[in-house]
Design an enzyme around this catalytic site. Structure first.
Site, PDB file in Angstrom:
ATOM      1  N   ARG A   1       0.682  -1.297  -0.186  1.00 45.12           N
ATOM      2  CA  ARG A   1      -0.017   0.048   0.057  1.00 45.12           C
ATOM      3  C   ARG A   1       0.926   1.166   0.048  1.00 45.12           C
ATOM      4  O   ARG A   1       0.530   2.252   0.599  1.00 45.12           O
ATOM      5  CB  ARG A   1      -0.987   0.016   1.109  1.00 45.12           C
ATOM      6  CG  ARG A   1      -2.100  -0.984   1.323  1.00 45.12           C
ATOM      7  CD  ARG A   1      -3.166  -0.978   0.207  1.00 45.12           C
ATOM      8  NE  ARG A   1      -4.131  -2.105   0.338  1.00 45.12           N
ATOM      9  CZ  ARG A   1      -3.923  -3.103   0.167  1.00 45.12           C
ATOM     10  NH1 ARG A   1      -2.724  -3.767  -0.511  1.00 45.12           N
ATOM     11  NH2 ARG A   1      -5.206  -3.872   0.389  1.00 45.12           N
TER      12      ARG A   1
ATOM     13  N   GLU B   1      -3.936   4.099   6.629  1.00 45.80           N
ATOM     14  CA  GLU B   1      -3.511   3.690   4.885  1.00 45.80           C
ATOM     15  C   GLU B   1      -4.164   5.073   4.026  1.00 45.80           C
ATOM     16  O   GLU B   1      -3.859   5.100   3.313  1.00 45.80           O
ATOM     17  CB  GLU B   1      -4.376   2.535   4.865  1.00 45.80           C
ATOM     18  CG  GLU B   1      -3.863   1.791   3.418  1.00 45.80           C
ATOM     19  CD  GLU B   1      -5.091   0.957   2.499  1.00 45.80           C
ATOM     20  OE1 GLU B   1      -5.795   1.933   1.923  1.00 45.80           O
ATOM     21  OE2 GLU B   1      -5.155   0.071   3.013  1.00 45.80           O
TER      22      GLU B   1
ATOM     23  N   SER C   1     -10.199  -0.016   4.058  1.00 43.09           N
ATOM     24  CA  SER C   1      -9.271  -0.026   5.256  1.00 43.09           C
ATOM     25  C   SER C   1      -8.629   1.130   5.650  1.00 43.09           C
ATOM     26  O   SER C   1      -8.049   1.927   4.749  1.00 43.09           O
ATOM     27  CB  SER C   1      -8.056  -1.138   5.007  1.00 43.09           C
ATOM     28  OG  SER C   1      -8.491  -2.385   4.584  1.00 43.09           O
TER      29      SER C   1
HETATM   30  N1  EPU Z   1     -10.600  -9.704  11.589  1.00 41.73           N
HETATM   31  C1  EPU Z   1     -11.260  -9.713  12.688  1.00 41.73           C
HETATM   32  N2  EPU Z   1     -12.186  -8.784  12.800  1.00 41.73           N
HETATM   33  C2  EPU Z   1     -12.358  -7.717  12.068  1.00 41.73           C
HETATM   34  C3  EPU Z   1     -11.802  -7.871  10.825  1.00 41.73           C
HETATM   35  C4  EPU Z   1     -10.848  -8.768  10.464  1.00 41.73           C
HETATM   36  O1  EPU Z   1     -10.852 -10.469  13.549  1.00 41.73           O
HETATM   37  O2  EPU Z   1     -13.386  -6.918  12.214  1.00 41.73           O
HETATM   38  C5  EPU Z   1      -9.323 -10.770  11.337  1.00 41.73           C
HETATM   39  C6  EPU Z   1     -10.133 -12.063  10.761  1.00 41.73           C
HETATM   40  O3  EPU Z   1      -9.154 -13.124  11.210  1.00 41.73           O
HETATM   41  C7  EPU Z   1      -9.532 -12.216   9.302  1.00 41.73           C
HETATM   42  C8  EPU Z   1      -8.458 -11.308   9.118  1.00 41.73           C
HETATM   43  O4  EPU Z   1      -8.667 -10.374  10.237  1.00 41.73           O
HETATM   44  O5  EPU Z   1      -9.310 -13.519   8.906  1.00 41.73           O
HETATM   45  C9  EPU Z   1      -8.307 -10.487   7.955  1.00 41.73           C
HETATM   46  O6  EPU Z   1      -9.459  -9.940   7.313  1.00 41.73           O
HETATM   47  P1  EPU Z   1      -9.619  -9.839   5.998  1.00 41.73           P
HETATM   48  O7  EPU Z   1      -9.493 -11.002   5.247  1.00 41.73           O
HETATM   49  O8  EPU Z   1     -10.962  -9.030   5.813  1.00 41.73           O
HETATM   50  O9  EPU Z   1      -8.511  -8.960   5.403  1.00 41.73           O
HETATM   51  P2  EPU Z   1      -7.698  -7.582   6.027  1.00 41.73           P
HETATM   52  O10 EPU Z   1      -6.488  -8.037   6.212  1.00 41.73           O
HETATM   53  O11 EPU Z   1      -8.679  -6.964   7.060  1.00 41.73           O
HETATM   54  C10 EPU Z   1      -6.784  -6.745   3.582  1.00 41.73           C
HETATM   55  C11 EPU Z   1      -6.808  -5.558   2.873  1.00 41.73           C
HETATM   56  C12 EPU Z   1      -8.173  -4.939   2.222  1.00 41.73           C
HETATM   57  C13 EPU Z   1      -8.389  -6.556   1.146  1.00 41.73           C
HETATM   58  C14 EPU Z   1      -8.544  -7.749   1.925  1.00 41.73           C
HETATM   59  C15 EPU Z   1      -8.613  -8.906   0.895  1.00 41.73           C
HETATM   60  C16 EPU Z   1      -5.153  -4.229   4.125  1.00 41.73           C
HETATM   61  C17 EPU Z   1      -5.071  -2.829   4.984  1.00 41.73           C
HETATM   62  N3  EPU Z   1      -6.327  -4.363   3.730  1.00 41.73           N
HETATM   63  O12 EPU Z   1      -7.918  -6.783   4.601  1.00 41.73           O
HETATM   64  O13 EPU Z   1      -7.988  -3.846   1.544  1.00 41.73           O
HETATM   65  O14 EPU Z   1      -9.560  -6.198   0.489  1.00 41.73           O
HETATM   66  O15 EPU Z   1      -7.085  -7.875   2.786  1.00 41.73           O
HETATM   67  O16 EPU Z   1      -7.344  -9.178   0.507  1.00 41.73           O
HETATM   68  O17 EPU Z   1      -4.168  -4.561   3.649  1.00 41.73           O
HETATM   69  C18 EPU Z   1      -8.187  -1.562   1.375  1.00 41.73           C
HETATM   70  O18 EPU Z   1      -6.940  -1.595   1.121  1.00 41.73           O
HETATM   71  O19 EPU Z   1      -8.643  -0.711   1.465  1.00 41.73           O
HETATM   72  C19 EPU Z   1      -8.875  -2.833   1.397  1.00 41.73           C
HETATM   73  C20 EPU Z   1     -10.116  -2.986   1.710  1.00 41.73           C
END
Ligand code: EPU
Length: 334
Positions: A159, A330, A234
């Site tokens: 990012r 971010e 995010s």
């Molecule tokens: N989780 C929780 N509670 C929550 C949210 C997440 O416990 O409220 C935990 C869960 O264990 C889940 C893990 O966090 O398995 C990861 O969550 P998720 O798969 O939703 O992915 P993320 O790491 O939160 C990232 C990107 C997103 C992208 C998704 C899918 C970043 C900052 N965000 O989110 O990107 O869509 O992976 O690849 O890297 C963005 O950049 O705006 C964005 C939405």
């Protein structure tokens, strides 16, 4: 180009912040940039989807609406596509899927413009922009001219790019060049949520359209639609910490999720950290954390940029106190 004064940016940012720009103009072609008078304080707006605005923005805000999608080179296995920086990212992804060109299907439904995509090296579900990126043209305000950038010039990171650092606020990305693959495609379904969705749908040999449909369904189930609830996706990055620090964290929180990285580092989902602090689905005035994904800060209506920023500060502090981990925003804060 017509310059408007005291222009409302409310419809130009997905957070729905009712900000006003001192002056505002729309760029429809490179020529509009070349005809600009010298100006100290210029900011470029794409889809306004990774942005937190203050109540008023001083100087000149330029909205990039440079359009066009064109195949400029082709070989047996791939096409090189030139896309105007003002094209909508998701509409471009839909164009690629319809024409059966692979590489961007995992990046379906990401809000924003094509010109903004390299700024934060957009990524989702195992794919990042840099994986398909071949180059871009940008107008440099300080130099009154356009320059071509190679992938190396852009210094992409998680990012992150040179456009968030040394060149922050100094360029307008006019054209982006992406390399897309012709069929037969090698789809990327390594991300758990995608393979699970495809399995539920009984699809064992997914096409790029199947992958795109799955990504759209996953995003719609987790992320709020900015047309209904203002947000910028995010709000924070997922922090990267040393393995040893994470091992210590595991002693106290045995269920902490993580993703391995090279060099004895791990990535911890910020959404989990924020969730553990009890913020998920909780409302503070006109803002708060989304009910299905704690990493997404939302505007329930009428939130000011300051209100959202102050709440993000509270989230940062609470995570730091509970976990000793410093989160980093971010979104771009103007
Ligand atoms: N989780 C929780 N509670 C929550 C949210 C997440 O416990 O409220 C935990 C869960 O264990 C889940 C893990 O966090 O398995 C990861 O969550 P998720 O798969 O939703 O992915 P993320 O790491 O939160 C990232 C990107 C997103 C992208 C998704 C899918 C970043 C900052 N965000 O989110 O990107 O869509 O992976 O690849 O890297 C963005 O950049 O705006 C964005 C939405």
């Amino acid at each position: 180009m017509t310059i408007l004064s005291n222009y409302s940016l409310e419809d130009c940012n997905t957070f729905g912040i009712a900000a006003k720009a001192e002056r505002f103009g729309i760029i429809q072609a490179e020529q509009d940039l070349f005809s600009l008078d010298f100006e100290d304080n210029i900011r470029v707006l794409g889809g306004g989807s990774n942005l937190l605005l203050p109540d008023s923005v001083e100087g000149l805000v330029l909205k990039n609406e440079i359009k066009g999608i064109e195949i400029v080179a082709e070989d047996d296995t791939s096409v090189l596509v030139e896309i105007g920086g003002g094209e909508n990212w998701h509409e471009f992804v839909m164009w690629a899927v319809e024409h059966n060109y692979g590489g961007v299907e995992n990046l379906s439904l990401i809000p924003g413009t094509v010109g903004a995509a390299p700024i934060q090296n957009i990524g989702a579900y195992g794919v990042e922009l840099k994986d398909i990126f071949e180059g871009l043209n940008a107008y440099l305000f300080d130099e009154f001219g356009e320059e071509a950038f190679t992938p190396e010039d852009c210094r992409f990171g998680y990012r992150d790019s040179i456009f968030k650092r040394e060149l922050k606020g100094k360029v307008c990305i006019t054209r982006v060049y992406l390399r897309l693959q012709k069929a037969p495609h090698k789809v990327n379904v390594s991300y758990g949520a995608i393979s699970k969705t495809l399995e539920e749908r009984g699809i064992s040999e997914p096409s790029i359209k199947d992958v795109s449909d799955a990504v759209i369904a996953i995003r719609q189930s987790k992320l709020p639609d900015p047309k209904e609830i203002g947000n910028s996706g995010s709000f924070f990055k997922n922090p990267e910490i040393p393995q040893a620090e994470f091992d210590a964290l595991l002693q106290k929180f045995p269920n902490a999720p993580s993703y391995p990285l090279p060099n004895e580092m791990v990535k911890v989902p910020a959404g989990w950290l924020i969730d553990q602090c009890g913020f998920k689905g909780v409302r503070y005035g006109n803002t708060g954390c989304y009910k299905n994904q704690a990493l997404v800060l939302v505007n329930y209506g009428g939130a000011t940029g300051k209100e959202v920023y102050d709440f993000s500060e509270k989230v940062l502090q609470t995570v730091l106190e509970k976990f000793g981990i410093q989160l980093e925003r971010e979104v771009n804060v103007w």
